[in-house]
Design a protein around this motif. Structure first.
Motif, PDB file in Angstrom:
ATOM      1  N   PRO A  29      44.362  26.070  38.799  1.00  0.00           N
ATOM      2  CA  PRO A  29      43.313  27.001  37.839  1.00  0.00           C
ATOM      3  C   PRO A  29      44.453  28.434  38.550  1.00  0.00           C
ATOM      4  O   PRO A  29      43.695  28.412  39.506  1.00  0.00           O
ATOM      5  CB  PRO A  29      42.003  26.865  37.974  1.00  0.00           C
ATOM      6  CG  PRO A  29      42.194  25.737  39.634  1.00  0.00           C
ATOM      7  CD  PRO A  29      43.618  25.111  39.001  1.00  0.00           C
TER       8      PRO A  29
ATOM      9  N   GLU B 246      45.614  40.732  42.822  1.00  0.00           N
ATOM     10  CA  GLU B 246      46.185  40.094  44.420  1.00  0.00           C
ATOM     11  C   GLU B 246      47.108  39.803  44.609  1.00  0.00           C
ATOM     12  O   GLU B 246      47.762  38.765  45.242  1.00  0.00           O
ATOM     13  CB  GLU B 246      44.829  38.621  44.706  1.00  0.00           C
ATOM     14  CG  GLU B 246      43.252  38.755  43.785  1.00  0.00           C
ATOM     15  CD  GLU B 246      41.896  38.013  44.575  1.00  0.00           C
ATOM     16  OE1 GLU B 246      42.079  37.935  45.991  1.00  0.00           O
ATOM     17  OE2 GLU B 246      42.201  37.469  43.835  1.00  0.00           O
TER      18      GLU B 246
ATOM     19  N   ASN C 135      50.735  23.049  43.148  1.00  0.00           N
ATOM     20  CA  ASN C 135      50.167  23.374  43.927  1.00  0.00           C
ATOM     21  C   ASN C 135      48.798  23.351  42.956  1.00  0.00           C
ATOM     22  O   ASN C 135      48.586  24.076  41.746  1.00  0.00           O
ATOM     23  CB  ASN C 135      50.409  25.276  43.375  1.00  0.00           C
ATOM     24  CG  ASN C 135      49.548  25.920  44.138  1.00  0.00           C
ATOM     25  OD1 ASN C 135      48.179  25.856  44.677  1.00  0.00           O
ATOM     26  ND2 ASN C 135      49.779  27.561  44.384  1.00  0.00           N
TER      27      ASN C 135
ATOM     28  N   ALA D 296      45.730  24.571  43.729  1.00  0.00           N
ATOM     29  CA  ALA D 296      45.017  26.029  43.534  1.00  0.00           C
ATOM     30  C   ALA D 296      43.767  25.545  44.510  1.00  0.00           C
ATOM     31  O   ALA D 296      43.623  24.583  45.705  1.00  0.00           O
ATOM     32  CB  ALA D 296      44.856  27.340  41.962  1.00  0.00           C
TER      33      ALA D 296
ATOM     34  N   HIS E  74      41.196  21.774  47.146  1.00  0.00           N
ATOM     35  CA  HIS E  74      39.717  21.856  48.513  1.00  0.00           C
ATOM     36  C   HIS E  74      38.306  20.691  47.323  1.00  0.00           C
ATOM     37  O   HIS E  74      37.878  20.965  48.616  1.00  0.00           O
ATOM     38  CB  HIS E  74      39.054  23.134  49.204  1.00  0.00           C
ATOM     39  CG  HIS E  74      40.328  24.140  48.731  1.00  0.00           C
ATOM     40  ND1 HIS E  74      41.055  24.348  50.053  1.00  0.00           N
ATOM     41  CD2 HIS E  74      41.045  25.401  48.274  1.00  0.00           C
ATOM     42  CE1 HIS E  74      42.311  24.878  49.448  1.00  0.00           C
ATOM     43  NE2 HIS E  74      41.853  25.797  48.893  1.00  0.00           N
TER      44      HIS E  74
ATOM     45  N   VAL F 153      46.933  29.021  53.523  1.00  0.00           N
ATOM     46  CA  VAL F 153      45.774  28.880  54.106  1.00  0.00           C
ATOM     47  C   VAL F 153      45.424  28.388  55.338  1.00  0.00           C
ATOM     48  O   VAL F 153      43.096  28.355  55.459  1.00  0.00           O
ATOM     49  CB  VAL F 153      44.978  27.615  53.027  1.00  0.00           C
ATOM     50  CG1 VAL F 153      45.949  27.718  51.129  1.00  0.00           C
ATOM     51  CG2 VAL F 153      46.518  26.428  53.407  1.00  0.00           C
TER      52      VAL F 153
HETATM   53  O1  CA2 Z   1      47.632  30.039  48.208  1.00  0.00           O
HETATM   54  C1  CA2 Z   1      47.169  29.207  46.715  1.00  0.00           C
HETATM   55  O2  CA2 Z   1      48.079  29.178  46.646  1.00  0.00           O
HETATM   56  C2  CA2 Z   1      46.071  28.974  46.569  1.00  0.00           C
HETATM   57  O3  CA2 Z   1      46.095  27.111  46.574  1.00  0.00           O
HETATM   58  C3  CA2 Z   1      46.030  29.632  45.572  1.00  0.00           C
HETATM   59  C4  CA2 Z   1      44.584  29.281  44.933  1.00  0.00           C
HETATM   60  C5  CA2 Z   1      43.962  28.988  46.391  1.00  0.00           C
HETATM   61  O4  CA2 Z   1      42.545  28.617  45.714  1.00  0.00           O
HETATM   62  C6  CA2 Z   1      44.832  28.308  47.091  1.00  0.00           C
HETATM   63  O5  CA2 Z   1      42.942  28.236  48.398  1.00  0.00           O
HETATM   64  C7  CA2 Z   1      45.256  28.824  48.041  1.00  0.00           C
HETATM   65  C8  CA2 Z   1      44.049  30.495  44.000  1.00  0.00           C
HETATM   66  C9  CA2 Z   1      44.552  30.461  42.917  1.00  0.00           C
HETATM   67  C10 CA2 Z   1      44.451  32.060  42.306  1.00  0.00           C
HETATM   68  O6  CA2 Z   1      45.780  32.793  42.067  1.00  0.00           O
HETATM   69  C11 CA2 Z   1      45.164  33.842  41.834  1.00  0.00           C
HETATM   70  C12 CA2 Z   1      46.815  34.515  40.963  1.00  0.00           C
HETATM   71  C13 CA2 Z   1      46.368  36.206  40.322  1.00  0.00           C
HETATM   72  C14 CA2 Z   1      45.163  37.343  40.458  1.00  0.00           C
HETATM   73  C15 CA2 Z   1      43.830  35.820  40.925  1.00  0.00           C
HETATM   74  C16 CA2 Z   1      44.254  34.167  41.261  1.00  0.00           C
END
Ligand code: CA2
Length: 148
Positions: free
Chosen positions: A9, A18, A73, A75, A79, A103
């Motif tokens: 997601p 970000e 991944n 995401a 967790h 992470v």
């Molecule tokens: O570092 C990673 O690849 C994560 O899997 C990314 C997840 C996060 O919840 C994990 O802890 C680590 C979040 C993905 C959200 O991606 C975005 C990309 C651009 C803008 C906002 C969110």
């Protein structure tokens, strides 16, 4: 050799928000580059991103017997999702878990991964290169009787 790239997601927003955490590369860029890298090594990559947990689980079920390996991944589901772990446990081939960010440098809730219980390897903090590293590792080691 067929490899599934599964992204969870919000990763469809990559490159849009970000960038200081997740980089400026879009998911489409990552998917195209990885498909090309796979093809150069005689493998085929199928990319799938979803914001719906049930769809991710269905895609993993469909990969059983059809795909040789999964790069995932998960995401935020990393967790939270025992269901995703259970689906991956039903997949027979190698699984490599990739995170763009490190992470372990981030909030405590990101330090635990259900998926890591199943993953043969975990890559975190290498940005988009982590996907390429996972792909090369799978291609180089998939033929071995024991993985890795
Ligand atoms: O570092 C990673 O690849 C994560 O899997 C990314 C997840 C996060 O919840 C994990 O802890 C680590 C979040 C993905 C959200 O991606 C975005 C990309 C651009 C803008 C906002 C969110």
């Amino acid at each position: 050799m067929n490899i599934l790239l599964l992204n969870g997601p919000n990763l469809n927003l990559l490159g849009d928000r970000e960038p200081e955490i997740y980089g400026a590369t879009t998911l489409a860029d990552i998917e195209h580059a990885l498909a090309r890298r796979a093809a150069e090594q005689g493998a085929e990559l199928t990319a799938f991103q979803t914001n719906h947990e049930g769809d991710a689980i269905e895609r993993i079920h469909a990969a059983r017997g059809a795909m040789d390996a999964i790069i995932i991944n998960p995401a935020a589901w990393t967790h939270t999702s025992v269901a995703l772990l259970d689906a991956l446990n039903a997949f027979g081939g190698p699984v490599v878990e990739v995170h763009l960010s490190n992470v372990h440098q981030r909030e405590a809730f990101r330090h635990h991964s259900y998926v890591s219980k199943r993953a043969d390897g975990v890559i975190a903090g290498l940005g988009a290169f982590g996907y390429a590293a996972a792909l090369d590792f799978i291609i180089q080691h998939l033929g071995e009787a024991r993985f890795p």
